[in-house]
Write an enzyme that holds these catalytic residues in place. Sequence first.
Site, short mmCIF file in Angstrom:
data_model
loop_
_atom_site.label_atom_id
_atom_site.label_comp_id
_atom_site.label_asym_id
_atom_site.label_seq_id
_atom_site.Cartn_x
_atom_site.Cartn_y
_atom_site.Cartn_z
N SER A 14 -6.84 -4.89 3.43
CA SER A 14 -5.65 -4.29 2.83
C SER A 14 -4.54 -5.31 2.72
O SER A 14 -3.83 -5.37 1.74
CB SER A 14 -5.22 -3.10 3.69
N ILE A 148 -13.37 -1.80 2.28
CA ILE A 148 -12.29 -1.85 1.30
C ILE A 148 -10.97 -2.19 1.97
O ILE A 148 -10.18 -2.99 1.47
CB ILE A 148 -12.16 -0.49 0.59
N GLU A 149 -10.72 -1.57 3.10
CA GLU A 149 -9.42 -1.70 3.75
C GLU A 149 -9.21 -3.06 4.41
O GLU A 149 -8.14 -3.65 4.29
CB GLU A 149 -9.25 -0.59 4.82
N SER A 150 -10.18 -3.55 5.13
CA SER A 150 -9.96 -4.74 5.96
C SER A 150 -11.06 -5.78 5.88
O SER A 150 -11.01 -6.77 6.61
CB SER A 150 -9.83 -4.31 7.43
N TYR A 254 -8.64 1.57 -6.16
CA TYR A 254 -9.12 1.74 -4.78
C TYR A 254 -10.38 2.60 -4.72
O TYR A 254 -11.40 2.20 -4.13
CB TYR A 254 -8.00 2.39 -3.96
#
Length: 400
Positions: A14, A148-150, A254
């Site tokens: 992110s 996706i986030e990290s 996203y």
Amino acid sequence: MKYYIIIFVVIFISGCQGISQVEQSTASLPKPENTNRLFPDLFNQHCEIDNKQVNDILADASLSAPESEKHVVETPTPINPDLWDILGGAFDIPVPDDKRVEYYKNWYLSNPHHIDTVTKRAKPFLFYIYQQVEQRGMPYELVLLPFIESSFDQFAHSHRGAAGLWQITVPTGKTFGLEYLKGYDGRRDVITSTVAALDLLDYLYDKFDGNWLHAMAAYNTGEGRVRRAIKKNTAKGKPTDFWHLKLPKETRLYVPKLLAMADLVKNRSHHDLKLARIEPAEVLTEITISNRVKLDLIASQAGLTSQTLYQLNPGYISGYTYPGRENKLLIPSSNKKQFYSNRKSFNRSREEFTIYHIQPGDSLSELALLNNTTVARIMNANDMSASMIIAGQQLLIPQP
């Protein structure tokens, strides 16, 4: 159950997403061969994996589209399916024929190094998160959200103040029960942040009347923005599904990123991309420490390096657990018996076990009766799938 061999890839954290920097309209996304020209360093901002870190851990651990639009390639059931096979066979959120989804599928396939990098990061944690999602009966696609986030970097921190595998902010973390103490950050704690992230997703799913795409979009940009976008479309007589909502560019991309990844995982053999095998078995186990103890000491009693224990428990920034609270830590399952066989570990841990050396003629039912416990508890403590025991082996016996 049929398993679909997967090809999988992941994308940046992110904090290094960079997606918001993309100025081109997603309606005219370029072909993958133009990616480097149009998006310089977009996917290279994120830090490289520390291969030694992963090796240490593993060494110590010894869219609402019609069904017809989905591209499903059936493959024979593998003889020994790995976790990717199981996940791919369980994914069931429809994947539409959308330019954004196709773009990210092509980008993932064009960047196998990124796949390899993040897959290695995920290896210690993926099955643990899979277990938590499965226990709640949530869509298995959510197991991929940390990609996706990290990029599965447990130390990830964004410029917006989000941190950890799930990239949770301080206000959101407090709302969903995370603690922030001197030398401890619940957002970086793999155990507590996973609970908070799934609680948040459950909450959003209920708020958006059972629509997982709306819930995932709200996870990224906030409940209010998604609700206002739905309200505007309703007022104009427009469709209110995710694909028609006017949302921030990062959020519009996203959900397609996640669905593109899930579709590749579901059909990895079709793309002939290899992934490091991840066994569908518990790699990590939780222990609970009820007083103040230095992590270095816990590591030595469990037969781990201090670095490995910290990599599995990055929320404990100060290197200590805290008195007066239940400090849940992750250790490799293979080190659990060594930890509990140490008398000092036994005294510090909230769970109490004794180490028993199996004798000829012993049975689990007799051992359970003699120790005022149950066969199920003994099997669970020892990660046993069958009740057969062999003389000379060791068992953890839960104490009442």
